[in-house]
Design a protein around this motif. Structure first.
Motif, short mmCIF file in Angstrom:
data_model
loop_
_atom_site.label_atom_id
_atom_site.label_comp_id
_atom_site.label_asym_id
_atom_site.label_seq_id
_atom_site.Cartn_x
_atom_site.Cartn_y
_atom_site.Cartn_z
N ARG A 18 -17.04 -101.21 95.57
CA ARG A 18 -17.38 -101.04 94.15
C ARG A 18 -17.78 -102.38 93.52
O ARG A 18 -18.71 -102.44 92.71
N ARG A 21 -21.13 -103.19 94.64
CA ARG A 21 -22.08 -102.33 93.94
C ARG A 21 -22.37 -102.86 92.54
O ARG A 21 -23.54 -102.94 92.11
N ASN A 22 -21.32 -103.22 91.80
CA ASN A 22 -21.52 -103.73 90.45
C ASN A 22 -22.36 -105.01 90.43
O ASN A 22 -23.21 -105.21 89.57
N LEU A 25 -25.98 -103.77 91.17
CA LEU A 25 -26.60 -102.98 90.11
C LEU A 25 -26.78 -103.78 88.83
O LEU A 25 -27.67 -103.47 88.04
N VAL A 150 -20.19 -94.43 96.21
CA VAL A 150 -20.77 -95.72 95.86
C VAL A 150 -22.07 -95.96 96.64
O VAL A 150 -23.07 -96.42 96.08
N THR A 153 -24.75 -93.96 95.09
CA THR A 153 -25.20 -94.56 93.83
C THR A 153 -26.17 -95.70 94.07
O THR A 153 -27.21 -95.80 93.40
N VAL A 154 -25.83 -96.58 95.00
CA VAL A 154 -26.70 -97.72 95.30
C VAL A 154 -28.05 -97.25 95.82
O VAL A 154 -29.11 -97.74 95.40
N SER A 157 -30.06 -95.85 93.01
CA SER A 157 -30.48 -96.88 92.05
C SER A 157 -31.76 -97.58 92.50
O SER A 157 -32.62 -97.91 91.67
#
Length: 479
Positions: A18, A21-22, A25, A150, A153-154, A157
């Motif tokens: 995570r 990921r943050n 992103l 996760v 999501t990546v 994105s």
């Protein structure tokens, strides 16, 4: 310890993914996307938590929790609750979008909160993994599903480049958990619904009724207010900064809850042992957490620059205060677990009510006067009030000695003061120039006092264990 090891490995892996990921992103998506998603999660969670009945906690705490009839009743109640919650979310989505003047919120809410349905439909036997402390399976379900979400999501994105990737990934996490729950804890629900089991489950639920929405007020009121007062970009900066400390906080509270709750439930009638565990765990949390909070407080700008980029330095204030809020939240989780293990969730609710009222009273003026940092200032006041009230309530349940509890603060406080002197003195002398140097210097200053205090604490803990063992032996001989 074995259960904690499994949870620790799973949680560390998930939180590391995570965090990565943050960091990624933050460089792909605009801050406004994170601000929009914060409103989506907060708005939908409010509705979902209003109907929370504490099914999983009831299975762990109740002596009948492992019976098939009880598990089956809990599954049907949980599924019905999730369907009801999602129906309300679906109907309210246009109104929430109109309130924030963001038409896209309606669709985002309906997609992201499919996760509520997925969560309610998880295998009825998955809760037994926690109850029986088979935490390797539970870690594979929760952390494995989180990691898969996760990754989704990546990937989205890079393709979509907007907030929809976050919304789909959010619901995807619980979709993966649903799948893993039936793979690792197979067992389909039965058609038969045992009313006696349902009645027992709902009796426990009465004690925790209202806890979820009250906790949501404490944790999310700042998002609602800041989203109304300031641009989404400012809210996005705030959200991402606070996430730096809420990520390890979630790790710690999950670890404590999932290991201590089943363990303490087995000794719930022995107040002396409960207090010993409470004091021992709290002492180590203070010893580790206080220097860590001071480290984040001092190095907030450097951490944000390295993690997300220069534009996120503007949120250094909220991050500094959030480090203290998270520290108190983790400390407060231990008395909470003791009250739940004793079967007194209603007492915990008293402290949560105090915190929620304080948050509602303070959050708007604090955000209006102090800006985004006011959200965390309000959270700090609310958390402090609730923590103090809960300790007083716990004293009436287990006979906790508040003087001994407060004495555990002395050693970590001395270590943290030493750390402050080292860091501020070094900065005064010009030893710190770059962000990476600043973080390394603060970390080293944290480790030195911690190592000294840990050595003292270990020696004291060993003496206490030897004394307790000798008393236990004498007591057994007398019997």
């Amino acid at each position: 310890m074995r259960g904690g090891a499994w949870l620790g490995m799973g949680s560390i892996a998930e939180q590391a993914v995570r965090f990565a990921r943050n960091m990624l992103l933050a460089r792909i998506l605009a801050p406004g996307a994170f601000g929009t998603m914060a409103i989506v999660i907060s708005s939908a969670s409010l509705v979902d938590m209003l109907t929370d009945v504490g099914v999983r906690a009831a299975i762990i705490q109740n002596p009948r929790g492992s019976e098939t009839a009880y598990l089956n009743a809990s599954w049907w109640i949980g599924l019905g609750r999730s369907i009801f919650s999602y129906s309300i979310i679906f109907a309210m989505a246009p109104w929430i979008a109109h309130f924030y003047d963001r038409p896209e919120l309606s669709g985002l809410l309906r997609v992201a909160l499919l996760s509520v349905l997925f969560n309610g439909a998880m295998s009825p036997r998955s809760a037994l993994a926690q109850r029986e402390m088979k935490l390797g399976r539970w870690a594979a379900i929760t952390n494995g599903g989180g990691i898969c979400g996760v990754i989704l999501t990546v990937a989205l994105s890079f393709y979509m480049r907007n907030v929809w990737a976050l919304a789909i990934g959010y619901s995807g996490e619980n979709a993966f958990r649903l799948l893993l729950s039936y793979v690792l804890c197979p067992g389909l629900p039965l058609r038969h619904f045992d009313r006696n089991s349902a009645r027992e489950l709902l009796m426990f639920s009465r004690g925790i009724f209202g806890l979820a929405p009250l906790n949501l007020i404490i944790s999310r009121a700042d998002i609602f207010v800041l989203g109304r007062l300031y641009p989404l970009a400012a809210l996005g900066l705030y959200t991402m900064a606070v996430a730096l400390v809420t990520t390890p906080s979630i790790f710690c509270t999950n670890m404590l809850g999932q290991t201590l709750m089943p363990a303490l439930s087995t000794i719930q009638e022995d107040a002396h042992r409960l207090n010993r565990v409470l004091l021992e765990v709290t002492s180590w949390l203070l010893l580790i957490g206080m220097p860590a909070a001071v480290f984040i407080f001092l190095s907030a700008p450097s951490l944000l620059r390295l993690a997300y980029g220069a534009r996120y330095i503007a949120a250094a204030g909220p991050l500094s205060v959030a480090s203290v809020v998270v520290f108190l939240t983790v400390l407060n989780s231990v008395p909470t677990i003791v009250l739940f293990a004793k079967g007194y969730p209603a007492l915990h609710r008293h402290s949560v009510v105090v915190s929620a009222v304080a948050m509602l009273v303070v959050v708007y003026p604090a955000c209006r006067i102090l800006g985004p940092v006011g959200g965390q200032v309000a959270a700090l006041l609310a958390t402090s009030f609730g923590y103090l009230i809960q300790l007083i309530l716990l004293r009436s349940v287990t006979g906790l000695n508040l003087f001994r509890y407060g004495a555990a603060l002395v050693l970590p406080t001395l270590g943290s003061v030493a750390m402050l002197i080292i860091v501020l003195g070094g900065r005064r002398l010009g030893l710190v120039v770059r962000p990476s140097t600043d973080i390394a210097f603060c970390a080293a200053s944290c480790l030195i006092p911690f190592a000294l205090c840990a050595a003292v604490r270990l020696r004291s803990s060993n003496r206490a264990h030897i004394l307790y063992a000798s008393k236990a032996t004498e007591s057994a001989a007398a019997r």
